[in-house]
Design a protein around this motif. Structure first.
Motif, PDB file in Angstrom:
ATOM      1  N   VAL A 258      23.957  -3.529 -11.303  1.00 56.11           N
ATOM      2  CA  VAL A 258      24.087  -4.370 -12.499  1.00 56.11           C
ATOM      3  C   VAL A 258      25.474  -4.996 -12.568  1.00 56.11           C
ATOM      4  O   VAL A 258      25.624  -6.205 -12.796  1.00 56.11           O
ATOM      5  N   THR A 259      26.517  -4.197 -12.364  1.00 57.75           N
ATOM      6  CA  THR A 259      27.871  -4.742 -12.380  1.00 57.75           C
ATOM      7  C   THR A 259      28.092  -5.700 -11.229  1.00 57.75           C
ATOM      8  O   THR A 259      28.722  -6.764 -11.394  1.00 57.75           O
ATOM      9  N   GLU A 260      27.596  -5.367 -10.046  1.00 59.36           N
ATOM     10  CA  GLU A 260      27.774  -6.250  -8.890  1.00 59.36           C
ATOM     11  C   GLU A 260      27.109  -7.602  -9.127  1.00 59.36           C
ATOM     12  O   GLU A 260      27.640  -8.643  -8.698  1.00 59.36           O
ATOM     13  N   LEU A 286      25.694  -2.839 -19.018  1.00 58.16           N
ATOM     14  CA  LEU A 286      24.352  -2.455 -19.435  1.00 58.16           C
ATOM     15  C   LEU A 286      24.073  -1.113 -18.775  1.00 58.16           C
ATOM     16  O   LEU A 286      24.178  -0.993 -17.562  1.00 58.16           O
ATOM     17  N   ILE A 287      23.745  -0.101 -19.569  1.00 59.62           N
ATOM     18  CA  ILE A 287      23.714   1.264 -19.059  1.00 59.62           C
ATOM     19  C   ILE A 287      22.287   1.787 -19.009  1.00 59.62           C
ATOM     20  O   ILE A 287      21.590   1.795 -20.027  1.00 59.62           O
ATOM     21  N   GLY A 288      21.859   2.245 -17.837  1.00 61.42           N
ATOM     22  CA  GLY A 288      20.550   2.873 -17.725  1.00 61.42           C
ATOM     23  C   GLY A 288      20.137   3.056 -16.283  1.00 61.42           C
ATOM     24  O   GLY A 288      20.426   2.204 -15.433  1.00 61.42           O
ATOM     25  N   VAL A 289      19.482   4.169 -16.004  1.00 60.22           N
ATOM     26  CA  VAL A 289      18.994   4.434 -14.655  1.00 60.22           C
ATOM     27  C   VAL A 289      18.008   3.357 -14.223  1.00 60.22           C
ATOM     28  O   VAL A 289      18.085   2.818 -13.111  1.00 60.22           O
ATOM     29  N   ALA A 290      17.044   3.038 -15.091  1.00 61.86           N
ATOM     30  CA  ALA A 290      16.027   2.039 -14.729  1.00 61.86           C
ATOM     31  C   ALA A 290      16.661   0.700 -14.430  1.00 61.86           C
ATOM     32  O   ALA A 290      16.258  -0.002 -13.477  1.00 61.86           O
ATOM     33  N   GLU A 291      17.659   0.304 -15.218  1.00 59.02           N
ATOM     34  CA  GLU A 291      18.290  -0.992 -15.027  1.00 59.02           C
ATOM     35  C   GLU A 291      18.979  -1.073 -13.662  1.00 59.02           C
ATOM     36  O   GLU A 291      18.889  -2.096 -12.958  1.00 59.02           O
ATOM     37  N   GLU A 292      19.676   0.005 -13.262  1.00 50.86           N
ATOM     38  CA  GLU A 292      20.361  -0.008 -11.972  1.00 50.86           C
ATOM     39  C   GLU A 292      19.363  -0.025 -10.814  1.00 50.86           C
ATOM     40  O   GLU A 292      19.522  -0.787  -9.848  1.00 50.86           O
ATOM     41  N   LEU A 293      18.330   0.804 -10.900  1.00 50.01           N
ATOM     42  CA  LEU A 293      17.348   0.849  -9.812  1.00 50.01           C
ATOM     43  C   LEU A 293      16.573  -0.457  -9.715  1.00 50.01           C
ATOM     44  O   LEU A 293      16.291  -0.948  -8.609  1.00 50.01           O
ATOM     45  N   ARG A 294      16.221  -1.023 -10.852  1.00 48.91           N
ATOM     46  CA  ARG A 294      15.489  -2.298 -10.831  1.00 48.91           C
ATOM     47  C   ARG A 294      16.330  -3.397 -10.186  1.00 48.91           C
ATOM     48  O   ARG A 294      15.850  -4.156  -9.339  1.00 48.91           O
ATOM     49  N   MET A 295      17.601  -3.491 -10.586  1.00 44.93           N
ATOM     50  CA  MET A 295      18.464  -4.514 -10.009  1.00 44.93           C
ATOM     51  C   MET A 295      18.683  -4.277  -8.517  1.00 44.93           C
ATOM     52  O   MET A 295      18.744  -5.231  -7.724  1.00 44.93           O
ATOM     53  N   LEU A 296      18.775  -3.015  -8.121  1.00 41.05           N
ATOM     54  CA  LEU A 296      18.932  -2.709  -6.703  1.00 41.05           C
ATOM     55  C   LEU A 296      17.760  -3.262  -5.891  1.00 41.05           C
ATOM     56  O   LEU A 296      17.946  -3.959  -4.893  1.00 41.05           O
ATOM     57  N   GLU A 297      16.547  -2.954  -6.307  1.00 35.40           N
ATOM     58  CA  GLU A 297      15.375  -3.429  -5.581  1.00 35.40           C
ATOM     59  C   GLU A 297      15.221  -4.945  -5.679  1.00 35.40           C
ATOM     60  O   GLU A 297      14.956  -5.626  -4.671  1.00 35.40           O
ATOM     61  N   TYR A 298      15.398  -5.502  -6.871  1.00 34.75           N
ATOM     62  CA  TYR A 298      15.184  -6.940  -7.024  1.00 34.75           C
ATOM     63  C   TYR A 298      16.238  -7.758  -6.275  1.00 34.75           C
ATOM     64  O   TYR A 298      15.935  -8.840  -5.756  1.00 34.75           O
ATOM     65  N   SER A 299      17.477  -7.272  -6.218  1.00 32.88           N
ATOM     66  CA  SER A 299      18.483  -8.009  -5.457  1.00 32.88           C
ATOM     67  C   SER A 299      18.118  -8.044  -3.977  1.00 32.88           C
ATOM     68  O   SER A 299      18.296  -9.075  -3.306  1.00 32.88           O
ATOM     69  N   GLN A 300      17.578  -6.940  -3.462  1.00 33.10           N
ATOM     70  CA  GLN A 300      17.139  -6.925  -2.070  1.00 33.10           C
ATOM     71  C   GLN A 300      15.959  -7.884  -1.856  1.00 33.10           C
ATOM     72  O   GLN A 300      15.897  -8.585  -0.840  1.00 33.10           O
ATOM     73  N   ARG A 301      15.037  -7.903  -2.809  1.00 30.66           N
ATOM     74  CA  ARG A 301      13.896  -8.824  -2.691  1.00 30.66           C
ATOM     75  C   ARG A 301      14.356 -10.276  -2.659  1.00 30.66           C
ATOM     76  O   ARG A 301      13.848 -11.091  -1.875  1.00 30.66           O
ATOM     77  N   ALA A 361       7.363   4.296 -11.688  1.00 28.57           N
ATOM     78  CA  ALA A 361       7.209   2.867 -11.431  1.00 28.57           C
ATOM     79  C   ALA A 361       7.241   2.073 -12.733  1.00 28.57           C
ATOM     80  O   ALA A 361       7.861   1.007 -12.823  1.00 28.57           O
ATOM     81  N   GLN A 362       6.571   2.588 -13.759  1.00 31.17           N
ATOM     82  CA  GLN A 362       6.595   1.903 -15.054  1.00 31.17           C
ATOM     83  C   GLN A 362       7.989   1.958 -15.675  1.00 31.17           C
ATOM     84  O   GLN A 362       8.462   0.985 -16.267  1.00 31.17           O
ATOM     85  N   PHE A 363       8.661   3.103 -15.550  1.00 28.56           N
ATOM     86  CA  PHE A 363      10.018   3.269 -16.064  1.00 28.56           C
ATOM     87  C   PHE A 363      10.962   2.243 -15.452  1.00 28.56           C
ATOM     88  O   PHE A 363      11.726   1.570 -16.153  1.00 28.56           O
ATOM     89  N   VAL A 364      10.889   2.080 -14.134  1.00 27.07           N
ATOM     90  CA  VAL A 364      11.830   1.208 -13.440  1.00 27.07           C
ATOM     91  C   VAL A 364      11.455  -0.263 -13.568  1.00 27.07           C
ATOM     92  O   VAL A 364      12.314  -1.117 -13.800  1.00 27.07           O
ATOM     93  N   PHE A 365      10.174  -0.584 -13.453  1.00 25.54           N
ATOM     94  CA  PHE A 365       9.781  -1.979 -13.301  1.00 25.54           C
ATOM     95  C   PHE A 365       9.020  -2.598 -14.473  1.00 25.54           C
ATOM     96  O   PHE A 365       8.995  -3.823 -14.590  1.00 25.54           O
ATOM     97  N   ALA A 366       8.373  -1.796 -15.313  1.00 28.88           N
ATOM     98  CA  ALA A 366       7.354  -2.405 -16.170  1.00 28.88           C
ATOM     99  C   ALA A 366       7.385  -1.958 -17.620  1.00 28.88           C
ATOM    100  O   ALA A 366       6.376  -2.063 -18.311  1.00 28.88           O
TER     101      ALA A 366
END
Length: 407
Positions: A258-260, A286-301, A361-366
């Motif tokens: 998120v910060t990157e 912006l603080i949250g496990v889901a937010e960091e993991l989601r951004m990690l995957e989406y940035s790679q996509r 999956a719902q926690f991170v993405f949906a």
């Protein structure tokens, strides 16, 4: 239900929930939570990390110990509500606004300890060594005066921090230390966690090449015994060969997606890296496990134009693969035992649902609303039904600090 395995019910057990290990947050500057949302406007020229840093310094020079404690408490409360159960605080705001040490050299660190104790989060203190403004021992800038130590004063600070919390060592970056200072810090750290910012910005890479003829990670691997207790934070701009070297060293790469993204750093080349990684909230915009993991995957996509990049052969659910990887890497970076295992602290996050892969999956993405139901840290029930016990009182203190800083 723990990780999908049913047990006999007992009084006061959580019904219809999945218990997961609490996530370690391997990189945080808690005081920067006070800046969140306040730097999102364009100046006269091109906006980048360095223009953001000038604004950050403006806030940093105005915050007193009470402010630091209030802002850190709010950041830690939000971390717990977002599924983090432990945090490595990369702490460099050491001294008074005029740059002079407080009577207690660890006054600011002690306030972080108090904030962590109040919120209930596991704290690893990473007092930062910061001595120079650029490669080759460039004298520090005036705006950096609250950060600065020499090796002697840093050793005293580190010793005092050990009385407050689990403590590691954090050379800020290769540009902020000389090679001689870095080797001294490695000695101070011993086997304790040792974290460093590295290769976050292209300008940093270019300056390192101009100074040494080598890229930052390449220089580090050639000159310092990097090992499993190290966390290389960001490592955004690295070559495939550097990725291979980092993986072989056993070090953890600390990703703060998120910060990157917020700072325009770039995207870590995960497909070139076979080692361990964890996640951190860094500037806490912006603080949250889901937010960091989601951004990690989406940035790679976005970078690779592929889907489910972070999934593995062992964990075909993308969210599960990322969660498991970040728990393992984060625990190593904090020098802790991770996961739900014998000997590990009872750091547990409960999500609603009855299927771990689907719930994750719902926690991170949906999910639009937070789905963390409850959080326990070392058995202390810190978050109930999505809310921390200090949520309201902490937010009032935090808002008062932000209003004061903006006045």
């Amino acid at each position: 239900m723990i990780s999908g395995v049913e047990e006999d019910a007992r009084p006061h057990d959580e019904a219809g929930a999945i218990a997961l290990p609490g996530m370690p947050n391997l990189h945080s500057h808690s005081f920067q939570r006070a800046l969140a949302g306040l730097t999102e406007h364009r100046g006269e020229g091109r906006e980048n990390f360095w223009t953001w840093r000038d604004l950050m310094y403006h806030f940093a020079l105005r915050m007193n110990p009470d402010d630091i404690e209030a802002v850190a408490t709010q950041a830690f409360v939000e971390m717990l509500e977002g599924g983090f159960s432990a945090v490595a605080e990369f702490h460099y705001l050491h001294h008074a606004p005029d740059g002079k040490p407080y009577d207690d050299i660890a006054e600011m660190a002690s306030r972080l300890g108090a904030a962590a104790a109040a919120a209930g989060i596991d704290l690893t203190l990473l007092p930062v060594f910061y001595a120079h403004a650029g490669f080759g021992g460039t004298p520090p800038a005036t705006a950096q005066r609250r950060f600065i130590n020499d090796i002697g004063s840093y050793a005293r600070l580190h010793e005092r921090c050990q009385q407050i919390a689990n403590t590691g060592v954090a050379p800020h970056s290769l540009r902020a230390v000389t090679p001689e200072e870095l080797h001294a810090l490695v000695t101070i750290a011993g086997a304790a966690p040792l974290h460093i910012h590295i290769a976050e910005q292209t300008a940093e890479v270019e300056d390192c090449v101009a100074w040494s003829g080598l890229r930052p990670v390449d220089w580090l691997m050639r000159h310092v015994p990097v090992a499993a207790n190290w966390c290389l934070v960001h490592a955004t701009h690295v070559t495939p060969a550097e990725c291979t070297g980092m993986a072989a060293s056993g070090a953890v790469v600390g990703l703060c997606p998120v910060t990157e993204a917020n700072l325009g750093d770039g995207i870590f080349p995960i497909r070139d890296f076979s080692g361990k990684y964890g996640i951190g909230s860094d500037s806490n915009v912006l603080i949250g496990v889901a937010e960091e993991l989601r951004m990690l995957e989406y940035s790679q996509r976005l970078g690779l134009r592929q889907r489910n990049v972070m999934a593995t052969a062992a964990a075909r659910s993308t969210a599960t693969a990322m969660f498991q990887g970040a728990v393992t890497g984060g625990a190593q970076a904090l020098g802790a035992i991770g996961g739900l295992a014998v000997g590990a602290p009872a750091n547990i996050v409960a999500l609603a649902g009855d299927d771990p892969d689907i719930a994750l999956a719902q926690f991170v993405f949906a999910t639009r609303a937070p789905v963390v139901k409850d959080v326990w840290v070392r058995g202390r029930h810190c978050v109930r039904d999505g809310r921390h016990e200090l949520a309201e009182s902490s937010r009032k203190r935090f808002d008062a600090v932000v209003r004061k800083l903006l006045a």
